[in-house]
Design a protein around this motif. Structure first.
Motif, PDB file in Angstrom:
ATOM      1  N   THR A  87       0.834  -1.194   0.000  1.00 50.28           N
ATOM      2  CA  THR A  87       0.000   0.000   0.000  1.00 50.28           C
ATOM      3  C   THR A  87       0.872   1.249   0.000  1.00 50.28           C
ATOM      4  OG1 THR A  87      -1.745  -1.147   1.225  1.00 50.28           O
ATOM      5  CG2 THR A  87      -1.836   1.252   1.187  1.00 50.28           C
ATOM      6  N   ALA A  88       0.491   2.218  -0.803  1.00 46.54           N
ATOM      7  CA  ALA A  88       1.239   3.471  -0.871  1.00 46.54           C
ATOM      8  C   ALA A  88       0.280   4.647  -0.803  1.00 46.54           C
ATOM      9  CB  ALA A  88       2.055   3.542  -2.165  1.00 46.54           C
ATOM     10  N   THR A  89       0.751   5.747  -0.247  1.00 50.87           N
ATOM     11  CA  THR A  89      -0.014   6.988  -0.224  1.00 50.87           C
ATOM     12  C   THR A  89       0.822   8.077  -0.890  1.00 50.87           C
ATOM     13  OG1 THR A  89      -1.148   6.402   1.832  1.00 50.87           O
ATOM     14  CG2 THR A  89      -1.152   8.726   1.197  1.00 50.87           C
ATOM     15  N   VAL A  90       0.246   8.674  -1.932  1.00 48.35           N
ATOM     16  CA  VAL A  90       0.921   9.738  -2.674  1.00 48.35           C
ATOM     17  C   VAL A  90       0.262  11.065  -2.306  1.00 48.35           C
ATOM     18  CG1 VAL A  90       1.591  10.594  -4.940  1.00 48.35           C
ATOM     19  CG2 VAL A  90       1.328   8.135  -4.564  1.00 48.35           C
ATOM     20  N   THR A  91       1.041  12.015  -1.842  1.00 48.81           N
ATOM     21  CA  THR A  91       0.510  13.312  -1.447  1.00 48.81           C
ATOM     22  C   THR A  91       0.904  14.359  -2.483  1.00 48.81           C
ATOM     23  OG1 THR A  91       0.740  12.702   0.876  1.00 48.81           O
ATOM     24  CG2 THR A  91       0.368  15.010   0.397  1.00 48.81           C
ATOM     25  N   SER A  92      -0.073  15.174  -2.880  1.00 49.68           N
ATOM     26  CA  SER A  92       0.155  16.176  -3.923  1.00 49.68           C
ATOM     27  C   SER A  92      -0.440  17.510  -3.501  1.00 49.68           C
ATOM     28  CB  SER A  92      -0.500  15.723  -5.230  1.00 49.68           C
ATOM     29  OG  SER A  92      -0.488  16.757  -6.187  1.00 49.68           O
ATOM     30  N   THR A  93       0.241  18.594  -3.850  1.00 45.03           N
ATOM     31  CA  THR A  93      -0.302  19.934  -3.672  1.00 45.03           C
ATOM     32  C   THR A  93      -0.776  20.444  -5.022  1.00 45.03           C
ATOM     33  OG1 THR A  93       1.176  20.444  -1.821  1.00 45.03           O
ATOM     34  CG2 THR A  93       0.193  22.305  -2.970  1.00 45.03           C
ATOM     35  N   VAL A  94      -2.045  20.834  -5.092  1.00 46.45           N
ATOM     36  CA  VAL A  94      -2.619  21.282  -6.357  1.00 46.45           C
ATOM     37  C   VAL A  94      -2.780  22.798  -6.363  1.00 46.45           C
ATOM     38  CG1 VAL A  94      -3.845  19.102  -6.668  1.00 46.45           C
ATOM     39  CG2 VAL A  94      -5.006  21.006  -5.549  1.00 46.45           C
ATOM     40  N   THR A  95      -2.720  23.384  -7.550  1.00 49.30           N
ATOM     41  CA  THR A  95      -2.950  24.814  -7.716  1.00 49.30           C
ATOM     42  C   THR A  95      -4.224  25.017  -8.525  1.00 49.30           C
ATOM     43  OG1 THR A  95      -1.506  24.792  -9.660  1.00 49.30           O
ATOM     44  CG2 THR A  95      -0.526  25.421  -7.563  1.00 49.30           C
ATOM     45  N   TRP A  96      -4.801  26.204  -8.358  1.00 46.71           N
ATOM     46  CA  TRP A  96      -6.111  26.481  -8.938  1.00 46.71           C
ATOM     47  C   TRP A  96      -6.031  27.582  -9.999  1.00 46.71           C
ATOM     48  CZ3 TRP A  96     -10.293  23.576  -7.411  1.00 46.71           C
ATOM     49  CH2 TRP A  96     -10.098  22.780  -6.278  1.00 46.71           C
ATOM     50  N   SER A  97      -7.041  27.621 -10.855  1.00 46.98           N
ATOM     51  CA  SER A  97      -7.070  28.601 -11.949  1.00 46.98           C
ATOM     52  C   SER A  97      -7.208  30.027 -11.448  1.00 46.98           C
ATOM     53  CB  SER A  97      -8.229  28.275 -12.900  1.00 46.98           C
ATOM     54  OG  SER A  97      -9.462  28.232 -12.198  1.00 46.98           O
ATOM     55  N   ASP A  98      -7.755  30.237 -10.257  1.00 43.95           N
ATOM     56  CA  ASP A  98      -7.927  31.592  -9.760  1.00 43.95           C
ATOM     57  C   ASP A  98      -6.778  32.029  -8.854  1.00 43.95           C
ATOM     58  OD1 ASP A  98      -8.385  30.041  -7.578  1.00 43.95           O
ATOM     59  OD2 ASP A  98     -10.395  30.810  -7.138  1.00 43.95           O
ATOM     60  N   GLY A  99      -5.721  31.229  -8.800  1.00 52.78           N
ATOM     61  CA  GLY A  99      -4.562  31.609  -8.017  1.00 52.78           C
ATOM     62  C   GLY A  99      -4.755  31.483  -6.525  1.00 52.78           C
ATOM     63  N   ALA A 100      -5.794  30.753  -6.119  1.00 55.35           N
ATOM     64  CA  ALA A 100      -6.053  30.610  -4.699  1.00 55.35           C
ATOM     65  C   ALA A 100      -4.986  29.748  -4.039  1.00 55.35           C
ATOM     66  CB  ALA A 100      -7.440  30.003  -4.476  1.00 55.35           C
ATOM     67  N   LYS A 101      -5.016  29.702  -2.714  1.00 52.22           N
ATOM     68  CA  LYS A 101      -4.048  28.906  -1.964  1.00 52.22           C
ATOM     69  C   LYS A 101      -4.129  27.449  -2.388  1.00 52.22           C
ATOM     70  CE  LYS A 101      -2.769  27.687   2.786  1.00 52.22           C
ATOM     71  NZ  LYS A 101      -3.096  27.877   4.223  1.00 52.22           N
ATOM     72  N   PRO A 102      -2.974  26.820  -2.612  1.00 57.51           N
ATOM     73  CA  PRO A 102      -2.987  25.412  -3.027  1.00 57.51           C
ATOM     74  C   PRO A 102      -3.693  24.522  -2.015  1.00 57.51           C
ATOM     75  CG  PRO A 102      -0.815  26.365  -3.329  1.00 57.51           C
ATOM     76  CD  PRO A 102      -1.614  27.358  -2.539  1.00 57.51           C
ATOM     77  N   GLY A 103      -4.328  23.472  -2.520  1.00 57.66           N
ATOM     78  CA  GLY A 103      -4.955  22.483  -1.664  1.00 57.66           C
ATOM     79  C   GLY A 103      -4.177  21.183  -1.744  1.00 57.66           C
ATOM     80  N   THR A 104      -4.340  20.329  -0.753  1.00 60.98           N
ATOM     81  CA  THR A 104      -3.590  19.076  -0.695  1.00 60.98           C
ATOM     82  C   THR A 104      -4.508  17.892  -0.940  1.00 60.98           C
ATOM     83  OG1 THR A 104      -2.012  20.021   0.856  1.00 60.98           O
ATOM     84  CG2 THR A 104      -2.100  17.643   0.732  1.00 60.98           C
ATOM     85  N   LEU A 105      -4.037  16.964  -1.753  1.00 62.43           N
ATOM     86  CA  LEU A 105      -4.820  15.795  -2.124  1.00 62.43           C
ATOM     87  C   LEU A 105      -3.978  14.546  -1.892  1.00 62.43           C
ATOM     88  CD1 LEU A 105      -7.264  14.479  -3.569  1.00 62.43           C
ATOM     89  CD2 LEU A 105      -6.106  14.905  -5.720  1.00 62.43           C
ATOM     90  N   ALA A 106      -4.515  13.591  -1.155  1.00 62.28           N
ATOM     91  CA  ALA A 106      -3.829  12.325  -0.905  1.00 62.28           C
ATOM     92  C   ALA A 106      -4.494  11.223  -1.720  1.00 62.28           C
ATOM     93  CB  ALA A 106      -3.875  11.980   0.583  1.00 62.28           C
ATOM     94  N   LEU A 107      -3.702  10.467  -2.473  1.00 58.38           N
ATOM     95  CA  LEU A 107      -4.202   9.376  -3.297  1.00 58.38           C
ATOM     96  C   LEU A 107      -3.555   8.077  -2.849  1.00 58.38           C
ATOM     97  CD1 LEU A 107      -3.830  11.178  -6.735  1.00 58.38           C
ATOM     98  CD2 LEU A 107      -5.960  10.807  -5.500  1.00 58.38           C
ATOM     99  N   ALA A 108      -4.330   7.005  -2.788  1.00 56.36           N
ATOM    100  CA  ALA A 108      -3.808   5.708  -2.355  1.00 56.36           C
ATOM    101  C   ALA A 108      -3.591   4.798  -3.554  1.00 56.36           C
ATOM    102  CB  ALA A 108      -4.777   5.047  -1.373  1.00 56.36           C
ATOM    103  N   ALA A 109      -2.549   3.976  -3.490  1.00 56.87           N
ATOM    104  CA  ALA A 109      -2.242   3.018  -4.548  1.00 56.87           C
ATOM    105  C   ALA A 109      -1.910   1.681  -3.900  1.00 56.87           C
ATOM    106  CB  ALA A 109      -1.073   3.499  -5.400  1.00 56.87           C
ATOM    107  N   HIS A 110      -1.995   0.610  -4.687  1.00 54.27           N
ATOM    108  CA  HIS A 110      -1.596  -0.694  -4.169  1.00 54.27           C
ATOM    109  C   HIS A 110      -0.861  -1.467  -5.252  1.00 54.27           C
ATOM    110  CE1 HIS A 110      -5.502  -1.642  -6.083  1.00 54.27           C
ATOM    111  NE2 HIS A 110      -4.944  -2.794  -6.355  1.00 54.27           N
ATOM    112  N   ALA A 111      -0.008  -2.378  -4.815  1.00 53.09           N
ATOM    113  CA  ALA A 111       0.807  -3.165  -5.742  1.00 53.09           C
ATOM    114  C   ALA A 111       0.018  -4.359  -6.241  1.00 53.09           C
ATOM    115  CB  ALA A 111       2.084  -3.627  -5.049  1.00 53.09           C
TER     116      ALA A 111
END
Length: 232
Positions: A87-111
């Motif tokens: 099991t893996a967890t990938v964490t990403s910071t995303v940016t928005w079209s209106d230049g707002a503060k980035p949000g964080t998204l966690a996605l899970a993966a498995h082998a």
């Protein structure tokens, strides 16, 4: 025969092992497929990664709607990956079209894979999108999301058909549009973003005032907003 069989096995390993080592499907690669599709507004790829949501309609999951959102994800940076067994967890910071503060998204993966020589091929776990609820007037025959016409969700279409069947023969068409109540509550499945939403009818008898509909990122560190109820 045994000699040739041994040679064939060695050749197979010589070819296969470098391919496995050179082309690993990493957790990052699995996450990027989804995030790239989110940025591009590629509904086809997004649908491949979504969790089944029987109670939410996918009618808004089309390229033009996603790309025309008033606020949408336009970029991302992978922050890191944590792996525990298969099991893996990938964490990403995303940016928005209106230049707002980035949000964080966690996605899970498995082998995936089995056997002593299995490749560590990672697959993204199904992503559950935010579901948003809307009130659809019985007289409406389609929705317009981000200026794009989409069909009514199945439950709204069924309610509209039932209402039309209840109108006496010979009644004015306005009868369906002016039925009491707001109609049926439909639930839409949309990626994170803000969308203009309106309900309308092609005969012009129903024209809802456009409302702003917002869906949030799944896995965000900040609490998600409750589904939005719109009446038009």
């Amino acid at each position: 025969m045994r000699v040739w069989g041994g040679v064939a096995l060695v050749l197979a390993l010589v070819i296969a092992i470098p391919l496995v080592l050179m082309n690993p499907r990493t957790p990052e690669r699995a996450a990027r497929e989804y995030l790239d599709a989110l940025v591009a507004g590629d509904a086809g790829v997004l649908k491949e990664h979504l969790a089944a949501t029987p109670d939410a309609s996918p009618v808004g999951l089309v390229d033009a709607v996603l790309q025309g959102a008033q606020r949408r994800v336009t970029g991302y940076d992978l922050e890191g990956v944590s792996i525990s067994g298969d099991t893996a967890t990938v964490t990403s910071t995303v940016t928005w079209s209106d230049g707002a503060k980035p949000g964080t998204l966690a996605l899970a993966a498995h082998a995936e894979g089995a056997g002593p020589l299995r490749a560590r091929s990672w697959v993204l776990d199904p992503v559950a999108l935010q579901s948003v609820s809307v009130g659809v007037p019985l007289g409406a025959d389609h929705l317009e999301i981000s200026g794009v016409e989409v069909p009514l969700p199945e439950d709204a279409e069924q309610a509209r058909s039932d209402a039309a069947a209840a109108v006496p023969d010979g009644a004015a068409p306005e009868a369906v549009a002016l039925l009491s109540g707001t109609g049926v509550v439909a639930t839409l499945q949309l990626p994170a973003g803000s969308y203009d939403l309106a309900a309308a009818s092609r005969n012009g008898l129903v024209r809802g005032v456009p409302e702003m509909l917002r869906a949030d990122l799944p896995g965000a560190r900040t609490p998600s907003r409750s589904p939005v109820m719109l009446t038009m």
